[in-house]
Design a protein around this motif. Structure first.
Motif, short mmCIF file in Angstrom:
data_model
loop_
_atom_site.label_atom_id
_atom_site.label_comp_id
_atom_site.label_asym_id
_atom_site.label_seq_id
_atom_site.Cartn_x
_atom_site.Cartn_y
_atom_site.Cartn_z
N SER A 1 0.80 -1.23 0.00
CA SER A 1 0.00 0.00 0.00
C SER A 1 0.83 1.28 0.00
O SER A 1 0.54 2.20 -0.78
CB SER A 1 -0.97 -0.01 1.18
N PRO A 2 1.88 1.39 0.83
CA PRO A 2 2.68 2.63 0.78
C PRO A 2 3.38 2.82 -0.56
O PRO A 2 3.55 3.95 -1.02
CB PRO A 2 3.69 2.44 1.91
N MET A 3 3.80 1.73 -1.19
CA MET A 3 4.45 1.84 -2.50
C MET A 3 3.43 2.25 -3.56
O MET A 3 3.73 3.08 -4.43
CB MET A 3 5.12 0.52 -2.85
N ARG A 4 2.25 1.67 -3.49
CA ARG A 4 1.19 2.01 -4.44
C ARG A 4 0.81 3.48 -4.33
O ARG A 4 0.52 4.13 -5.34
CB ARG A 4 -0.04 1.11 -4.19
N ALA A 5 0.82 4.02 -3.13
CA ALA A 5 0.39 5.41 -2.91
C ALA A 5 1.27 6.41 -3.65
O ALA A 5 0.83 7.52 -3.96
CB ALA A 5 0.38 5.72 -1.42
N LYS A 6 2.49 6.04 -3.96
CA LYS A 6 3.41 6.94 -4.66
C LYS A 6 3.12 7.04 -6.15
O LYS A 6 3.61 7.95 -6.82
CB LYS A 6 4.86 6.48 -4.45
N LEU A 7 2.31 6.12 -6.67
CA LEU A 7 2.11 6.04 -8.11
C LEU A 7 0.89 6.87 -8.53
O LEU A 7 -0.13 6.34 -9.02
CB LEU A 7 1.97 4.59 -8.54
N ASN A 8 1.01 8.19 -8.35
CA ASN A 8 -0.04 9.08 -8.80
C ASN A 8 0.13 9.38 -10.29
O ASN A 8 1.05 8.87 -10.94
CB ASN A 8 -0.05 10.37 -7.97
N GLN A 9 -0.73 10.21 -10.84
CA GLN A 9 -0.70 10.48 -12.27
C GLN A 9 0.64 11.05 -12.72
O GLN A 9 1.19 10.64 -13.75
CB GLN A 9 -1.84 11.42 -12.65
N ASP A 10 1.19 11.99 -11.97
CA ASP A 10 2.46 12.60 -12.35
C ASP A 10 3.58 11.57 -12.37
O ASP A 10 4.43 11.56 -13.28
CB ASP A 10 2.82 13.74 -11.40
N ALA A 11 3.60 10.69 -11.37
CA ALA A 11 4.64 9.66 -11.30
C ALA A 11 4.53 8.70 -12.47
O ALA A 11 5.53 8.30 -13.07
CB ALA A 11 4.55 8.91 -9.97
N VAL A 12 3.31 8.31 -12.79
CA VAL A 12 3.09 7.38 -13.90
C VAL A 12 3.53 7.97 -15.23
O VAL A 12 4.20 7.32 -16.04
CB VAL A 12 1.60 6.97 -13.96
N VAL A 13 3.18 9.22 -15.47
CA VAL A 13 3.57 9.87 -16.72
C VAL A 13 5.09 10.01 -16.80
O VAL A 13 5.70 9.78 -17.86
CB VAL A 13 2.89 11.25 -16.85
N SER A 14 5.71 10.36 -15.68
CA SER A 14 7.17 10.45 -15.65
C SER A 14 7.81 9.11 -15.99
O SER A 14 8.76 9.03 -16.79
CB SER A 14 7.64 10.92 -14.27
N ASP A 15 7.27 8.04 -15.42
CA ASP A 15 7.80 6.70 -15.68
C ASP A 15 7.59 6.32 -17.15
O ASP A 15 8.51 5.81 -17.81
CB ASP A 15 7.12 5.67 -14.78
N ALA A 16 6.38 6.54 -17.66
CA ALA A 16 6.09 6.15 -19.05
C ALA A 16 7.01 6.88 -20.02
O ALA A 16 7.52 6.29 -20.99
CB ALA A 16 4.64 6.45 -19.38
N THR A 17 7.26 8.15 -19.76
CA THR A 17 8.15 8.93 -20.63
C THR A 17 9.55 8.34 -20.62
O THR A 17 10.19 8.19 -21.67
CB THR A 17 8.18 10.39 -20.17
N ALA A 18 10.04 7.99 -19.42
CA ALA A 18 11.38 7.40 -19.30
C ALA A 18 11.44 6.03 -19.95
O ALA A 18 12.44 5.68 -20.61
CB ALA A 18 11.77 7.31 -17.83
N PHE A 19 10.39 5.24 -19.80
CA PHE A 19 10.39 3.90 -20.37
C PHE A 19 10.42 3.95 -21.90
O PHE A 19 11.16 3.20 -22.55
CB PHE A 19 9.16 3.11 -19.90
N PHE A 20 9.63 4.84 -22.49
CA PHE A 20 9.66 4.95 -23.95
C PHE A 20 10.97 5.55 -24.44
O PHE A 20 11.47 5.16 -25.51
CB PHE A 20 8.47 5.77 -24.46
N ARG A 21 11.54 6.46 -23.68
CA ARG A 21 12.84 7.01 -24.07
C ARG A 21 13.87 5.89 -24.11
O ARG A 21 14.68 5.79 -25.05
CB ARG A 21 13.28 8.08 -23.07
N PHE A 22 13.85 5.02 -23.11
CA PHE A 22 14.76 3.87 -23.08
C PHE A 22 14.50 2.95 -24.27
O PHE A 22 15.43 2.53 -24.97
CB PHE A 22 14.59 3.11 -21.77
N LEU A 23 13.24 2.62 -24.49
CA LEU A 23 12.91 1.70 -25.58
C LEU A 23 13.35 2.24 -26.93
O LEU A 23 13.86 1.50 -27.78
CB LEU A 23 11.39 1.43 -25.58
N ASP A 24 13.17 3.53 -27.13
CA ASP A 24 13.49 4.11 -28.43
C ASP A 24 15.00 4.15 -28.70
O ASP A 24 15.41 4.38 -29.84
CB ASP A 24 12.90 5.51 -28.53
N GLU A 25 15.79 3.89 -27.68
CA GLU A 25 17.24 3.81 -27.86
C GLU A 25 17.72 2.39 -28.15
O GLU A 25 18.90 2.18 -28.44
CB GLU A 25 17.95 4.31 -26.59
N GLN A 26 16.79 1.41 -28.11
CA GLN A 26 17.18 0.01 -28.27
C GLN A 26 17.20 -0.38 -29.76
O GLN A 26 16.30 0.00 -30.52
CB GLN A 26 16.24 -0.90 -27.50
#
Length: 293
Positions: free
Chosen positions: A135-160
């Motif tokens: 639960s405490p870990m889940r609480a950190k995953l708000n909309q801003d955190a998710v968008v930040s993660d998704a942006t980083a994940f696609f940036r990584f993928l696009d370098e592969q």
């Protein structure tokens, strides 16, 4: 919607259907017997490149599995697990998807707090000890955190070298991460061509920050596979989602899957519904073929 009613439904389903838990799934996988019990997860006649990778994000380093066909370039897909975190069942599903011609990043959503398994051996969700960890870990995953993660994940993928960044990508979410797919699609409309959520909770509510209010900012084809008991508890979710996509002019498959309970798609779930999960999987593949161009 993981709460006490969901747990009671799951306990009843497990007794009736004798399904697997995480430990049993992992044992079958380790013995090489999973394909005998669940042949759809036996990736045959396909050479896959599987790499444990570390992805830099603004909030730390995420441990992920990157899996794709061993040759060629392929559309990128992010797979977010459910609240129980990244584990063998999701790595297996990621490999199955990769065998269809995709470069799949199976992510650890809780990398801010833990590397590897979110739950120690011997502690199974929804036990109180598991909730206290998650639960405490889940609480950190708000909309801003998710968008930040998704942006980083696609940036990584696009370098592969095995990713075709000229084609649209996709995001997949389960349970808690169903909403993540919608947040990501709204924030990255030029990168995400399709989203798929399975037994996602709270996708359309009367709150001012409801995920369905982000649909107008997305261009992605959508599939929302709703559990029957989730629909019973939140009967407005399906019509509100449907209307949001209609108003946005976006093709969306928003359906309640008969006989399913919250958590019905991962094969290590006690409420795994193989028949309906395969229907949702086939629909997902058809949507990806259409949307990832």
């Amino acid at each position: 919607m993981c709460d006490e009613k969901t747990e009671r439904d799951a306990a009843h389903y497990d007794k009736k259907h004798n399904t697997m838990d995480r430990r049993q799934f992992n044992t079958l996988l380790a013995l090489g017997a999973l394909g005998t019990v669940l042949p759809q997860f036996a990736v045959a006649n396909t050479s896959l490149n599987r790499q444990q990778v570390m992805v830099n994000t603004p909030n730390g380093v995420a441990d992920c599995l990157l899996v794709s066909p061993s040759t060629g370039k392929h559309p990128a897909v992010i797979m977010w697990p459910d609240i129980k975190g990244r584990r063998e069942a999701f790595d297996t599903m990621g490999s199955r998807l990769a065998a269809e011609g995709y470069a799949v990043l199976v992510v650890n959503p809780f990398y801010r707090d833990v590397k590897g398994a979110a739950l120690p051996d011997g502690i199974e969700f929804p036990a109180p000890e598991a909730r206290a960890i998650l639960s405490p870990m889940r609480a950190k995953l708000n909309q801003d955190a998710v968008v930040s993660d998704a942006t980083a994940f696609f940036r990584f993928l696009d370098e592969q070298p095995n990713v075709d960044s000229t084609k649209q990508g996709a995001v997949m979410g389960y349970c808690m991460s169903g909403a993540f797919t919608m947040y990501a699609a709204a924030a990255l409309p030029d990168r995400i061509g399709a989203i798929a959520s399975y037994h996602g909770g709270g996708l359309a509510t009367d709150k001012e920050n409801s995920p369905h209010l982000t649909v107008a900012d997305s261009d992605a084809l959508a599939l929302h596979a709703i559990a029957e008991n989730d629909n019973e508890r939140a009967p407005n979710m399906k019509p509100w989602l449907t209307e949001a996509y209609k108003q946005a002019g976006i093709a969306a498959d928003v359906e309640v899957y008969p006989g399913t309970l919250h958590g019905w798609t991962p094969p290590d779930s006690k409420v795994y519904n193989e028949e309906q999960a395969e229907i949702a999987w086939a629909k997902t593949l058809a949507m990806f073929e259409k949307g990832l161009v």
